[in-house]
Design a protein around this motif. Structure first.
Motif, mmCIF file in Angstrom:
data_model
loop_
_atom_site.group_PDB
_atom_site.id
_atom_site.type_symbol
_atom_site.label_atom_id
_atom_site.label_comp_id
_atom_site.label_asym_id
_atom_site.label_seq_id
_atom_site.Cartn_x
_atom_site.Cartn_y
_atom_site.Cartn_z
ATOM 1 N N ILE A 47 -0.665 -0.936 -6.090
ATOM 2 C CA ILE A 47 -0.830 -0.424 -4.728
ATOM 3 C C ILE A 47 0.259 -1.031 -3.856
ATOM 4 C CG2 ILE A 47 -3.300 0.055 -4.894
ATOM 5 C CD1 ILE A 47 -3.868 -2.600 -3.543
ATOM 6 N N THR B 169 2.632 -10.391 -5.912
ATOM 7 C CA THR B 169 2.034 -9.842 -7.129
ATOM 8 C C THR B 169 3.102 -9.390 -8.122
ATOM 9 O OG1 THR B 169 1.817 -7.633 -6.109
ATOM 10 C CG2 THR B 169 -0.082 -9.119 -5.988
ATOM 11 N N ASP C 154 0.308 -0.121 -0.264
ATOM 12 C CA ASP C 154 -0.126 -0.062 1.128
ATOM 13 C C ASP C 154 -0.872 -1.351 1.474
ATOM 14 O OD1 ASP C 154 -0.637 0.792 3.665
ATOM 15 O OD2 ASP C 154 -2.314 2.100 3.113
ATOM 16 N N CYS C 155 -0.103 -2.451 1.548
ATOM 17 C CA CYS C 155 -0.708 -3.769 1.778
ATOM 18 C C CYS C 155 0.207 -4.612 2.665
ATOM 19 C CB CYS C 155 -0.962 -4.461 0.443
ATOM 20 S SG CYS C 155 0.414 -4.362 -0.737
ATOM 21 N N ILE D 64 2.217 -9.919 0.142
ATOM 22 C CA ILE D 64 1.377 -9.907 -1.054
ATOM 23 C C ILE D 64 1.927 -8.980 -2.120
ATOM 24 C CG2 ILE D 64 -0.207 -8.180 -0.100
ATOM 25 C CD1 ILE D 64 -0.930 -11.082 -2.597
ATOM 26 N N TYR D 65 2.572 -7.897 -1.741
ATOM 27 C CA TYR D 65 3.157 -7.008 -2.752
ATOM 28 C C TYR D 65 4.220 -7.760 -3.549
ATOM 29 C CZ TYR D 65 5.317 -2.963 -4.949
ATOM 30 O OH TYR D 65 5.810 -2.080 -5.875
ATOM 31 N N LEU E 111 -2.117 -10.929 7.260
ATOM 32 C CA LEU E 111 -2.743 -10.400 6.055
ATOM 33 C C LEU E 111 -4.178 -10.908 5.920
ATOM 34 C CD1 LEU E 111 -1.901 -8.667 3.550
ATOM 35 C CD2 LEU E 111 -1.467 -10.847 2.380
ATOM 36 N N ASN F 217 -2.717 -5.213 -8.733
ATOM 37 C CA ASN F 217 -1.321 -5.308 -9.166
ATOM 38 C C ASN F 217 -1.083 -6.335 -10.266
ATOM 39 O OD1 ASN F 217 -0.978 -3.494 -7.107
ATOM 40 N ND2 ASN F 217 0.599 -4.648 -6.039
ATOM 41 N N ARG G 81 -7.607 -8.001 -3.082
ATOM 42 C CA ARG G 81 -7.592 -6.681 -3.708
ATOM 43 C C ARG G 81 -6.223 -6.379 -4.316
ATOM 44 N NH1 ARG G 81 -10.098 -3.468 -6.924
ATOM 45 N NH2 ARG G 81 -9.588 -1.261 -6.654
ATOM 46 N N THR G 82 -5.144 -6.750 -3.622
ATOM 47 C CA THR G 82 -3.804 -6.462 -4.136
ATOM 48 C C THR G 82 -3.520 -7.279 -5.396
ATOM 49 O OG1 THR G 82 -3.075 -6.039 -1.866
ATOM 50 C CG2 THR G 82 -1.367 -6.256 -3.533
ATOM 51 N N MET H 280 -7.471 -8.067 1.692
ATOM 52 C CA MET H 280 -6.297 -7.342 1.213
ATOM 53 C C MET H 280 -5.525 -8.183 0.193
ATOM 54 S SD MET H 280 -4.428 -4.658 1.156
ATOM 55 C CE MET H 280 -4.864 -3.651 2.592
ATOM 56 N N TRP H 281 -5.425 -9.474 0.438
ATOM 57 C CA TRP H 281 -4.783 -10.383 -0.512
ATOM 58 C C TRP H 281 -5.489 -10.300 -1.873
ATOM 59 C CZ3 TRP H 281 -0.795 -14.062 -0.654
ATOM 60 C CH2 TRP H 281 -0.866 -15.023 -1.677
#
Length: 263
Positions: free
Chosen positions: A93, A158, A95-96, A154-155, A103, A115, A110-111, A107-108
């Motif tokens: 994902i 990951t 969209d983070c 976070i993207y 953040l 990922n 879940r990503t 969201m941290w």
């Protein structure tokens, strides 16, 4: 083209974009496919396309960040087809957004789950079967694992973690004849990119075409990567022609990470 007859290949995130292109390419090469994605309708469409190409396909809509469904999926694939030869993780994902202050913890978490943890879980429960006769793991990472963007904490974390996981898999699993590699694309022509362009155009008060040009201009090749280009490399890296390639990361980014911006 590589020959994947009598090879069982798991592909996660098999709906749309990179995952679908990889599934279709492996179907054309004769692979038996095990496809999963969280989107049932789109997954069924992808599975049918691969069947029309002549592939035997098992598909199941699961959340690959959830341990129990992942374990069950891998067990079912192995029981149905007798083994697993290759695992290709494409789930992710994007969209983070947010820096460390903005953040949210949810969201941290879940990503990281989608990922990174998903790739760990898929390997954990497929490796016992891949060990039977050796094979390959391929993780789709990103250039964001090599260099970071503003407000995309976070993207990038990951994707850097996914590259590290790949190296550990390569080291630990070599004794079983299992290779692990990663592909790190720049921007790829997928529905996710289309949506991102629309959002950026609104944010910066540009037309859609203007936003496309702004982004393309960042690449020395002046274009983005197609999913099919990634699929071609995936086909090679999991094949018998790449039996001494492991622990490597292959960048497909039109020269983006080679470019030092003008001062």
């Amino acid at each position: 083209m590589e020959n994947y007859r009598n090879k069982v290949v798991i592909i996660t995130g098999a709906c749309g974009g990179i995952g679908e292109a990889i599934a279709e390419k492996f179907a054309d090469a004769g692979a038996t496919l095990a496809l999963c994605d969280i989107r049932q309708d789109e997954l069924s469409q992808t599975a049918e396309k691969c069947r029309q190409a002549g592939a035997t396909v098992h598909s199941n809509a699961i959340d690959v960040a959830d341990e129990a469904p992942v374990r069950g999926f891998c067990e079912t694939v192995a029981q149905t087809f007798g083994t697993i030869d290759c695992l290709i993780n494409t789930v992710g994902i994007v969209d983070c957004p947010g820096d460390v202050e903005e953040l949210s913890l949810s969201m941290w978490d879940r990503t990281i789950a989608v990922n990174l943890t998903s790739a760990f879980l898929m390997a954990k429960y497929s490796v016992p079967y891949i060990k039977q006769r050796g094979g390959a793991i391929l993780n789709i990472a990103s250039v964001s694992g090599l260099a970071n963007q503003e407000d995309a904490t976070i993207y990038s974390v990951t994707k850097a973690g996914l590259l590290s996981l790949t190296r550990s898999e390569a080291i630990d699993l070599a004794k079983y004849g299992i290779r692990a590699n990663a592909i790190s694309p720049g921007s790829v022509e997928t529905p996710l990119l289309e949506a991102a362009v629309d959002q950026a155009a609104q944010l910066f008060n540009r037309t859609r075409d203007e936003q496309w040009q702004v982004w393309r201009s960042q690449y020395p090749t002046q274009r983005f990567t197609s999913p099919q280009e990634i699929a071609e490399l995936a086909l090679f890296l999991c094949s018998e022609r790449a039996t001494n390639i492991t622990g490597a990361n292959f960048v497909i980014d039109g020269g983006l990470t080679a470019l030092l911006p003008e001062r």
